[in-house]
Scaffold this active site. Structure first.
Site, PDB file in Angstrom:
ATOM      1  N   GLY A   1     -21.982 -33.091  -5.353  1.00 27.97           N
ATOM      2  CA  GLY A   1     -22.480 -31.604  -5.420  1.00 27.97           C
ATOM      3  C   GLY A   1     -22.589 -31.392  -7.046  1.00 27.97           C
ATOM      4  O   GLY A   1     -22.368 -32.312  -7.758  1.00 27.97           O
TER       5      GLY A   1
ATOM      6  N   ARG B   1      -3.792  -8.855 -10.149  1.00 29.62           N
ATOM      7  CA  ARG B   1      -4.841  -8.515  -8.990  1.00 29.62           C
ATOM      8  C   ARG B   1      -3.697  -8.768  -7.164  1.00 29.62           C
ATOM      9  O   ARG B   1      -4.531  -8.393  -6.536  1.00 29.62           O
ATOM     10  CB  ARG B   1      -5.022 -10.166  -8.765  1.00 29.62           C
ATOM     11  CG  ARG B   1      -6.140 -10.247  -9.505  1.00 29.62           C
ATOM     12  CD  ARG B   1      -6.337 -11.819  -9.798  1.00 29.62           C
ATOM     13  NE  ARG B   1      -8.868 -11.339 -10.175  1.00 29.62           N
ATOM     14  CZ  ARG B   1      -9.260 -12.666 -10.705  1.00 29.62           C
ATOM     15  NH1 ARG B   1      -8.737 -13.710 -10.656  1.00 29.62           N
ATOM     16  NH2 ARG B   1     -10.144 -12.243 -11.944  1.00 29.62           N
TER      17      ARG B   1
ATOM     18  N   ARG C   1      -5.366 -18.803 -11.313  1.00 29.92           N
ATOM     19  CA  ARG C   1      -6.469 -19.010 -12.480  1.00 29.92           C
ATOM     20  C   ARG C   1      -6.896 -17.641 -13.071  1.00 29.92           C
ATOM     21  O   ARG C   1      -6.836 -17.098 -12.738  1.00 29.92           O
ATOM     22  CB  ARG C   1      -7.914 -19.650 -12.172  1.00 29.92           C
ATOM     23  CG  ARG C   1      -8.946 -19.787 -12.854  1.00 29.92           C
ATOM     24  CD  ARG C   1     -10.454 -19.873 -12.208  1.00 29.92           C
ATOM     25  NE  ARG C   1     -11.176 -19.349 -10.674  1.00 29.92           N
ATOM     26  CZ  ARG C   1     -11.324 -18.380 -11.385  1.00 29.92           C
ATOM     27  NH1 ARG C   1     -11.617 -17.613 -12.704  1.00 29.92           N
ATOM     28  NH2 ARG C   1     -12.120 -17.385 -10.080  1.00 29.92           N
TER      29      ARG C   1
END
Lengths: 247, 682
Positions: B80, B371, B480
């Site tokens: 990655g 959210r 998060r």
């Protein structure tokens, strides 16, 4: 919408390629260009024909992975990336020609996919500031005039897609290179390596087989991030200065 | 990873003891009984037993050193090249180790960190507004709904300031004030301005900085990059990670790469939902292959769903695009009161026939509810049949976000100044001008907090396998905060891993392994036989069609609201879809060339297994916390209800074999530096 698609197909780098024609019906104007190709690929798979290989990843215009010549224009008729182009930019019944990026320095890998690793090798030759992790001074120790920071940012938005090269009749990567030279050259942190950076990057650019710049401007017209042509003037200016300094 | 944006913070009011008392469980539930085996408890043994503010300094000192002359004899594989991978590769290369860096993209610069928009948090306190390492730590633990490990989060806050120094020195063009100093903004509703940004392209600029540092090491000869390479198996020898099997995606060659240590910085698995804000290629394969070899997967059900994405326009949809949540500051969210109005031009629906449902249900927060609440409410009204926009598979999945009142109040010019690029982006994608017609929005998956379990050293349960960035689980708990993903990726790669990995490498030199070692041969052969299988099925359905169906199951039953019945149904559906996939998938072409269908087949096969584990994890956790909402665990007002008495632990799952149920290991979460509280929105 019903479309006729003429698409470049080439099994691998060493085989010859050719244009193939496909008919695609019921295309929604709300599809992105790449979703239109997804639909075609599903149909090809259904029929037992291998799907067309093309590159894409983020599909929101920032990673720089996608890029097709569409009717002879890099990224097609709008100023955006191929993934952000939508089918409402085309007409029902239209014939669309789709090719990979055109440049000797970007050899075809398969179908519409090209190898742009030359860009990475140009960056390796100086497209950075040499600072090891942990050795950085406090961020506020060096103020940067706001306008300089702004210009640096505006050209740092380059996504490395290669449209500039594909659009240039000379196959030059000067816009790509100029954007990096200008980004780092505008900042105080970029000064110590400014001369060597430009000299080494230009040498690698030429070594990779990219052509020279003759100020045509097709690159900046095709650039999805609208990198201005003056970065190439900056590149040439920096190169002259470096030569004057004996590099 | 995907975009951070202006997500709203969560106010805390009630302490957990009160809240839990009113909704505590009165029976011994074990919803997941029969789906897992209980295992031994798990502990992090690496964080030193000293006060929290001294742990990192102590650990750095205790971690053994490797003599510079010996470093070039030690090799590291990093999978990655996003923020967590590129930063680690550059830093370890600079230190003098031999690094091999892998990415599936054609260049390391394209990893999906690049798409993060909002910014990066750091406790610099440049605004002198009361920020500090402790406050950033506190906000992150609280934002994670008290489901993260406090030692790791404290360290993250501590090293955040170094990241900004490093990036500025690399030439990252952060926004600046007229005096030439760095600008900050307040983000995620927190009360301090600690977010550094580069217009809406912060992720891009940080990644380019890390990429350039990486390419500098390539030129220096310390790092070798392998682009268009996909890790398909982890090689373990005597229980230790010793390499990977990767496929060259251009030639199809199956390659063996051996090393002394392996780092996975392979990102998140949001694409298990098929549609998400992740890039097309984001996948779980690297992490999942490691999981099958013994790395525990922690809290896989913790998923973050963003309420303001551009809705699906048809069954052709391939990915979703996020728009900044700041739009909710001025836009009013509504749907028609009557189903009959759903296909009408919204401008012709009179005020009295509109249902401003967030303002109605949550009068004090209205359109600014957090959210998860905004997302759930949108799904509910669409499930009722009151959604708007195009009908996809029989349902309209969209709600209006209407700026007409704000345009009247601020004028077109005022709105343009505030949201210009967002309005343009919306128009480019939908073809509709939000100044004329209300925007349509719908929630989408964009980040996963779950990931491979790691200790304080970021080492997984497999010795010699380290995991950084979104691929690990440790810092964000169940949710998060905005502008924290970039911070974590770079903290792990630049400042944490390079210190902790040396303690492991100090045991070197390690026993020499050759490509004909039985464990290496076995790993390589298993990869080949999987590939052969996909190409030989020659069934009738494309890989994408399976992926889309899996995504629908996950979204429906393991998305914004999870219930016992729904999750059990999802597990059955996934198992039978997976069976069908192995018998009926159609992958054309050959293994010896670039073959995108083959690449996708391997990824989707792993998503099936991950999806099942996510459902089991969600089934086990009969509480609502952060991004995980269990229908059975809510207050009378429909708010999330945590159960700290029973679930204040990390659920770390062990793979027990193809035909066995997973083993659950619990790591208790102990907070010494912070008090647990329950959130409330009314």
């Amino acid at each position: 919408m019903n479309l006729t698609l003429k698409i470049w197909r080439q099994p691998d780098a060493s085989s010859a390629g050719a244009m193939h024609t496909y008919e695609l019906s019921d295309v929604s104007p709300d599809m992105s260009f790449l979703e239109m190709l997804d639909v075609l690929n599903e149909q090809l798979n259904e029929k037992g024909e291998e799907p067309i290989a093309f590159d894409s990843d983020c599909r929101e215009g920032i990673c720089g992975t996608c890029g097709l010549m569409i009717n002879g224009d890099a990224h097609g008729p709008e100023v955006t990336t191929t993934c952000q182009l939508h089918m409402r930019s085309f007409k029902d019944g239209e014939t669309i020609t789709i090719e990979p990026w055109r440049s000797d320095a970007f050899p075809v890998v398969k179908d519409l996919i090209v190898d742009r690793s030359a860009f990475d090798r140009i960056i390796q030759q100086g497209g950075y500031i040499s600072v090891n992790t942990g050795s950085a001074p406090e961020a506020h120790s060096v103020p940067v005039p706001r306008d300089d920071a702004l210009r640096a940012f505006n050209v740092a938005t380059c996504i490395g897609c290669g449209a500039c090269v594909a659009a240039c009749p000379n196959g030059s990567a000067s816009l790509f290179m100029g954007a990096k030279i200008t980004h780092l050259g505008e900042l105080p942190q970029g000064q110590p390596e400014r001369d060597t950076r430009v000299v080494n990057m230009v040498a690698q650019h030429d070594h990779e087989g990219f052509g020279g710049c003759t100020n045509i401007g097709a690159c900046t017209a095709a650039c999805p991030k609208e990198i201005p042509l003056d970065v190439i003037s900056q590149l040439n200016k920096d190169l002259r200065t470096a030569i004057k300094h004996g590099h | 990873m995907s975009h951070d944006s202006h997500d709203m913070d969560m106010p805390d009011t009630v302490t957990s003891t009160e809240a839990s008392a009113s909704g505590s469980l009165d029976g011994d539930y074990d919803d997941a009984a029969g789906y897992y085996t209980p295992g031994a408890p798990l502990f992090d043994t690496k964080a030193p037993d000293v006060p929290i503010a001294e742990r990192w300094q102590t650990r750095k000192f205790e971690a053994r050193l490797v003599n510079p002359a010996n470093r070039r004899k030690l090799s590291i594989i990093i999978v990655g090249t996003g923020l967590a991978g590129a930063s680690a590769a550059a830093t370890l290369g600079e230190a003098g180790y031999r690094v091999k860096s892998f990415c599936y993209q054609d260049s390391p610069r394209r990893a999906h960190s690049i798409a993060a928009q909002g910014g990066i948090n750091a406790a610099k306190n440049y605004k002198e507004d009361g920020d500090s390492v402790h406050r950033l730590f506190y906000d992150t633990v609280k934002g994670g709904d008290y489901r993260s490990r406090e030692s790791n989060v404290y360290r993250l806050a501590e090293v955040s300031t170094n990241i900004i120094d490093q990036c500025v020195a690399q030439g990252v063009p952060f926004a600046r004030e007229y005096g030439g100093l760095l600008d900050n903004r307040s983000f995620g509703g927190v009360q301090v301005s600690r977010t550094f940004y580069a217009r809406g392209q912060t992720g891009q600029q940080l990644l380019i900085g890390a990429y350039q540092a990486l390419e500098r090491q390539v030129a220096a000869g310390t790092v070798e990059t392998f682009t268009r390479h996909e890790m398909l198996e982890l090689i373990t020898v005597d229980g230790k990670a010793r390499g990977i099997v990767a496929r060259d995606m251009v030639t199809g060659a199956i390659e063996t790469h051996l090393a002394d240590v392996v780092v996975l910085a392979s990102g998140g698995y949001g694409n298990v939902f098929y549609l998400s804000t992740n890039a097309m290629g984001c996948n779980v394969t690297a992490a999942w292959r490691a999981h099958r070899k013994g790395a525990f997967m922690a809290n896989p059900c913790y998923t973050q769903i963003h309420p303001t994405c551009i809705p699906v326009s048809g069954s052709h949809q391939s990915k979703l695009t996020l728009m900044s949540e700041s739009l909710r500051n001025d836009g009013r969210i509504w749907v028609p009161k009557n189903q009959a109005d759903c296909d009408k031009d919204p401008r012709e629906i009179p005020e009295e026939d509109r249902d401003y449902y967030l303002e109605r249900i949550y009068p004090s927060f209205g359109n600014l509810v957090p959210r998860d609440i905004a997302s759930r409410a949108a799904k509910n009204v669409c499930d009722e049949g009151r959604g708007v926009g195009p009908e996809v598979d029989g349902v309209r999945r969209g709600v209006y976000l209407d700026f007409s009142a704000a345009i009247e109040r601020l004028g077109k010019k005022g709105i343009t100044e505030k949201y210009d690029n967002l309005f343009d982006m919306y128009e480019r994608i939908t073809g509709e001008n939000p100044f004329e017609v209300p925007m349509r929005i719908y929630p989408a998956v964009h980040y996963v907090m779950g990931g491979l379990w790691v200790d304080y050293d970021l080492q997984s349960t497999i010795p010699g396998l380290f995991v950084t960035g979104e691929a690990n689980f440790s810092d964000h708990g169940a949710n998060r905060l905005g502008a924290s993903a970039l911070m974590q990726g770079l903290a792990d790669g630049y400042f944490v891993l390079p210190h902790t990995i040396r303690d492991y490498l100090a045991d070197g030199p390690f026993e020499e392994i050759t490509e004909d070692h039985p464990a290496v041969v076995e790993a390589r052969e298993s990869v080949k036989s999987r590939i052969d299988h996909f190409l030989s099925v020659n069934g009738t359905r494309s890989v994408d069609s399976y992926h889309r169906e899996l995504g629908n199951i996950m979204w429906e039953y393991c998305g914004m609201e999870r219930t016992e019945t729904g999750l059990k149904k999802a597990i059955d559906l996934i198992r039978s879809l997976k069976d069908d996939f192995y018998r009926n998938v159609k992958v054309l072409g050959s293994a010896e060339t670039l073959n995108q269908s083959l690449e996708k087949a391997g990824r989707v096969a792993d998503f099936f297994e991950l999806g099942e584990l996510m459902c089991i994890d969600a089934l086990n956790r009969r509480e609502s916390c952060g991004g995980h909402f269990r229908g059975e665990s809510q207050t009378e007002d429909g708010e999330a209800l945590r159960h700290d008495d029973e679930y204040a632990y990390v659920a770390a799952w062990e793979w027990a074999g193809e035909d066995s149920i997973p083993v659950l290991h619990k790591e208790d979460l102990v907070y010494t530096a912070i008090e647990m509280k329950q959130r409330s929105y009314k």
